[in-house]
Design a protein around this motif. Sequence first.
Motif, PDB file in Angstrom:
ATOM      1  N   LYS A  17      41.332  47.837  45.298  1.00 38.25           N
ATOM      2  CA  LYS A  17      41.957  46.726  44.968  1.00 38.25           C
ATOM      3  C   LYS A  17      43.660  47.121  44.993  1.00 38.25           C
ATOM      4  O   LYS A  17      44.376  46.170  45.596  1.00 38.25           O
ATOM      5  CB  LYS A  17      41.962  46.270  43.531  1.00 38.25           C
ATOM      6  CG  LYS A  17      40.380  45.560  43.429  1.00 38.25           C
ATOM      7  CD  LYS A  17      40.394  45.067  42.204  1.00 38.25           C
ATOM      8  CE  LYS A  17      38.590  44.545  41.946  1.00 38.25           C
ATOM      9  NZ  LYS A  17      38.605  43.906  40.697  1.00 38.25           N
ATOM     10  N   SER A  29      43.506  41.248  44.431  1.00 37.65           N
ATOM     11  CA  SER A  29      42.639  40.798  43.047  1.00 37.65           C
ATOM     12  C   SER A  29      42.063  39.321  42.988  1.00 37.65           C
ATOM     13  O   SER A  29      42.728  38.394  43.773  1.00 37.65           O
ATOM     14  CB  SER A  29      43.579  41.293  42.018  1.00 37.65           C
ATOM     15  OG  SER A  29      43.101  41.104  40.884  1.00 37.65           O
ATOM     16  N   GLN A  30      41.181  39.302  42.149  1.00 41.37           N
ATOM     17  CA  GLN A  30      40.678  37.870  41.887  1.00 41.37           C
ATOM     18  C   GLN A  30      40.328  37.884  40.385  1.00 41.37           C
ATOM     19  O   GLN A  30      39.811  38.843  39.990  1.00 41.37           O
ATOM     20  CB  GLN A  30      39.199  37.749  42.572  1.00 41.37           C
ATOM     21  CG  GLN A  30      39.346  37.493  43.924  1.00 41.37           C
ATOM     22  CD  GLN A  30      37.809  37.268  44.645  1.00 41.37           C
ATOM     23  OE1 GLN A  30      37.001  37.966  44.255  1.00 41.37           O
ATOM     24  NE2 GLN A  30      37.505  36.269  45.250  1.00 41.37           N
ATOM     25  N   SER A  31      40.551  36.862  39.871  1.00 46.45           N
ATOM     26  CA  SER A  31      40.236  36.535  38.516  1.00 46.45           C
ATOM     27  C   SER A  31      39.971  34.954  38.331  1.00 46.45           C
ATOM     28  O   SER A  31      41.014  33.924  38.525  1.00 46.45           O
ATOM     29  CB  SER A  31      41.318  36.929  37.484  1.00 46.45           C
ATOM     30  OG  SER A  31      42.427  36.016  37.817  1.00 46.45           O
ATOM     31  N   TRP A  32      38.822  34.549  37.587  1.00 45.87           N
ATOM     32  CA  TRP A  32      38.458  32.891  37.438  1.00 45.87           C
ATOM     33  C   TRP A  32      38.757  32.382  38.852  1.00 45.87           C
ATOM     34  O   TRP A  32      39.151  31.263  38.668  1.00 45.87           O
ATOM     35  CB  TRP A  32      39.327  32.565  36.394  1.00 45.87           C
ATOM     36  CG  TRP A  32      38.919  33.326  34.896  1.00 45.87           C
ATOM     37  CD1 TRP A  32      39.710  34.429  34.581  1.00 45.87           C
ATOM     38  CD2 TRP A  32      38.051  32.985  34.240  1.00 45.87           C
ATOM     39  NE1 TRP A  32      39.029  34.758  33.544  1.00 45.87           N
ATOM     40  CE2 TRP A  32      38.075  33.942  33.009  1.00 45.87           C
ATOM     41  CE3 TRP A  32      37.052  31.918  34.033  1.00 45.87           C
ATOM     42  CZ2 TRP A  32      37.147  33.928  32.074  1.00 45.87           C
ATOM     43  CZ3 TRP A  32      36.117  31.812  32.812  1.00 45.87           C
ATOM     44  CH2 TRP A  32      36.389  33.063  32.124  1.00 45.87           C
ATOM     45  N   TYR A  34      40.566  32.438  41.111  1.00 50.53           N
ATOM     46  CA  TYR A  34      41.961  32.654  41.624  1.00 50.53           C
ATOM     47  C   TYR A  34      42.177  33.933  42.424  1.00 50.53           C
ATOM     48  O   TYR A  34      42.415  35.031  41.923  1.00 50.53           O
ATOM     49  CB  TYR A  34      43.021  32.568  40.539  1.00 50.53           C
ATOM     50  CG  TYR A  34      44.324  32.447  40.843  1.00 50.53           C
ATOM     51  CD1 TYR A  34      45.056  31.579  41.859  1.00 50.53           C
ATOM     52  CD2 TYR A  34      45.126  33.717  40.498  1.00 50.53           C
ATOM     53  CE1 TYR A  34      46.254  31.554  41.970  1.00 50.53           C
ATOM     54  CE2 TYR A  34      46.306  33.472  40.720  1.00 50.53           C
ATOM     55  CZ  TYR A  34      47.136  32.563  41.518  1.00 50.53           C
ATOM     56  OH  TYR A  34      48.367  32.730  41.951  1.00 50.53           O
ATOM     57  N   LYS A 102      44.539  46.104  26.581  1.00 49.55           N
ATOM     58  CA  LYS A 102      44.648  46.328  27.935  1.00 49.55           C
ATOM     59  C   LYS A 102      45.624  47.675  28.203  1.00 49.55           C
ATOM     60  O   LYS A 102      46.624  47.536  27.743  1.00 49.55           O
ATOM     61  CB  LYS A 102      45.043  45.206  28.894  1.00 49.55           C
ATOM     62  CG  LYS A 102      44.046  44.011  28.619  1.00 49.55           C
ATOM     63  CD  LYS A 102      44.641  43.112  29.546  1.00 49.55           C
ATOM     64  CE  LYS A 102      43.605  41.572  29.293  1.00 49.55           C
ATOM     65  NZ  LYS A 102      44.192  40.371  29.911  1.00 49.55           N
ATOM     66  N   GLU A 118      45.468  46.597  35.557  1.00 46.59           N
ATOM     67  CA  GLU A 118      44.535  47.325  34.714  1.00 46.59           C
ATOM     68  C   GLU A 118      44.152  48.692  35.054  1.00 46.59           C
ATOM     69  O   GLU A 118      43.669  48.547  36.365  1.00 46.59           O
ATOM     70  CB  GLU A 118      43.349  46.344  33.877  1.00 46.59           C
ATOM     71  CG  GLU A 118      43.780  45.217  33.123  1.00 46.59           C
ATOM     72  CD  GLU A 118      42.901  44.459  32.733  1.00 46.59           C
ATOM     73  OE1 GLU A 118      41.785  45.038  31.830  1.00 46.59           O
ATOM     74  OE2 GLU A 118      42.667  43.425  32.685  1.00 46.59           O
TER      75      GLU A 118
END
Length: 148
Positions: A17, A29-32, A34, A102, A118
Amino acid sequence: MILFPDEQELISSNGHKVVLTSQRIHMNSQSWGYAYQVTLFLEDISSVTLRYKSNVAFIVVAILCFLCSVPALLYFDSDNSSFTASLVTGLVFLTLWWFSRKHLVSIHPHGGRPLEFEVDTISGLQLENFLHKLQWAKAQRINKLYRL
């Protein structure tokens, strides 16, 4: 990520990533649902920060619940339900705080938003190696630009 003709990939992290090349650092990156990409040229990096981030409100509420459980135990000894409720609530908020922690790397450019990712799944030695290669690549890039 498509490399420039004179660019080389130096190291990748977080399951490919985050990619460090001889000219750029790129995060995909991807999250939810998005998806986003961030790319910084190495000469634009002003600082790198390694830090822990957590939701402090959870720990504050947990401490308040634990503090409220003491008078409930001392003054209402015939009825332990208020003591138990405040103790359980405190433990719930302490658990929420623990899971909100985190370990982040932030790469700050000259102006603009930082590139953050992260590093909880990366070992300390791998993280140290990645940060060292980032600093080395930046120094090499700046030396090359000033020689031209």
